[in-house]
Design an enzyme around this catalytic site. Structure first.
Site, PDB file in Angstrom:
ATOM      1  N   PRO A   2     -29.119 -13.015  17.982  1.00  0.00           N
ATOM      2  CA  PRO A   2     -28.788 -14.011  16.954  1.00  0.00           C
ATOM      3  C   PRO A   2     -27.266 -14.159  16.822  1.00  0.00           C
ATOM      4  O   PRO A   2     -26.546 -13.173  16.869  1.00  0.00           O
ATOM      5  CB  PRO A   2     -29.362 -13.394  15.670  1.00  0.00           C
ATOM      6  CG  PRO A   2     -30.284 -12.317  16.108  1.00  0.00           C
ATOM      7  CD  PRO A   2     -29.836 -11.866  17.449  1.00  0.00           C
ATOM      8  N   GLU A   3     -26.801 -15.393  16.670  1.00  0.00           N
ATOM      9  CA  GLU A   3     -25.375 -15.612  16.473  1.00  0.00           C
ATOM     10  C   GLU A   3     -25.113 -15.730  14.970  1.00  0.00           C
ATOM     11  O   GLU A   3     -26.041 -15.662  14.153  1.00  0.00           O
ATOM     12  CB  GLU A   3     -24.929 -16.830  17.293  1.00  0.00           C
ATOM     13  CG  GLU A   3     -25.277 -16.624  18.779  1.00  0.00           C
ATOM     14  CD  GLU A   3     -24.525 -17.513  19.777  1.00  0.00           C
ATOM     15  OE1 GLU A   3     -23.436 -18.000  19.454  1.00  0.00           O
ATOM     16  OE2 GLU A   3     -25.045 -17.685  20.894  1.00  0.00           O
TER      17      GLU A   3
END
Ligand code: ZN
Length: 298
Positions: A2-3
């Site tokens: 996940p960013e």
């Protein structure tokens, strides 16, 4: 992985669903038992994200989570709880849908969660629902000085700087780049240079700013570095609003292979939508890099 946009969405969810309410915290899997006991029965008062980190403040302690490659939260609860989630039962990877069978309540009127499935590191409960954390890279309770030392290793987060003028922002980013001779593409993945950028945002921002990914970070001039910061800020904000990373918009998004969201990320071997050159892929410091050699020349 996940960013940053995912972590900011997650912090907003935790804020909405748990902050200001009594919660119970446990570790069904057992690996976070001692930490859970420190948080259990108290009232969290703030949740925030910084880059790819989540911090939930509980009195003078802080629950610190980094999802890493495999971590994810899943949520379940009664109607009011799920409504507040806006239809997103899971944040992070992998996605596991919450069951929708009718829920019983316990003697305090709290909904009884379904039995934990898989290795649940931490389970949060409140009156109307629960959240399960599985597979995080980090899940620990910090004291205030320990939090300070974690934050010292994190660079500016564009999503924090847009909401507060006291947060480190573009200047800190420019300074970070100016002190590094590594390729700019590698510097963007260094969380001390900029916090929250992952593989997709780095590829897409460098493409849109037409920056050669191999250029030494310190050789990127200030005007272009600022433009890159602004680009990443906009992209991350879009990510928070939409819940997905979409950097390609307009007519080019629908092709023979369905909806396309990215210019270069995972499009190696195909023609660049701008110049027709073949999009390249190469490994850089252990992560795959995607770029267009026709557009990103200097
Ligand atoms: Zn191109």
């Amino acid at each position: 992985m996940p960013e940053g946009h995912t972590l900011h969405r997650l912090a907003a969810r935790i804020e909405e669903l748990f902050v200001g309410r009594p919660w119970s915290v446990s570790s069904p899997q057992g690996r976070f038992e001692a930490g859970a006991a420190q948080l259990d029965g108290r009232i969290p008062h703030r949740a925030e994200a910084w880059g790819k980190h989540l911090f939930v403040h509980v009195d003078d302690q802080v629950w610190h989570v980094h999802l890493g490659l495999y971590g994810a939260f899943t949520f379940g609860g009664d109607e009011s709880f799920l409504e507040a989630l806006g239809g997103t039962a899971s944040l992070g990877a992998p996605r596991i849908a919450a069951a929708d069978s009718p829920l019983e309540t316990d003697e305090h009127g709290w909904v009884i969660p379904e039995p934990p499935r898989g290795a649940v590191r931490a389970r949060l409960r409140t009156r109307h629902g629960w959240a399960d954390l599985r597979g995080p890279a980090t899940c620990q309770v910090l004291t205030a000085p320990e939090l300070t030392s974690v934050l010292k290793r994190l660079g500016p987060d564009p999503l924090r700087s847009v909401t507060s003028s006291t947060e480190p922002g573009a200047e800190a980013f420019l300074h970070g780049l100016s002190t590094r001779r590594i390729p700019v593409a590698q510097a963007l993945m260094d969380q001390r240079v900029i916090a929250g950028v992952g593989n997709i945002y780095r590829a897409e921002s460098l493409f849109l700013e037409q920056i050669d990914p191999a250029l030494a970070a310190r050789d990127l001039d200030q005007t272009r570095a600022r433009a890159l910061w602004n680009r990443l800020t906009q992209q991350l904000q879009d990510g928070v609003a939409e819940g997905i990373i979409r950097t390609l918009r307009g007519a080019a998004t629908t092709g023979s292979q369905g909806t396309r969201r990215h210019w270069v990320y995972q499009h190696q071997g195909t023609g660049c939508l701008r110049c027709g050159s073949e999009i390249r892929r190469a490994e850089l410091a252990g992560r795959m890099l995607y770029w267009c050699p026709g557009c990103q020349t200097h």
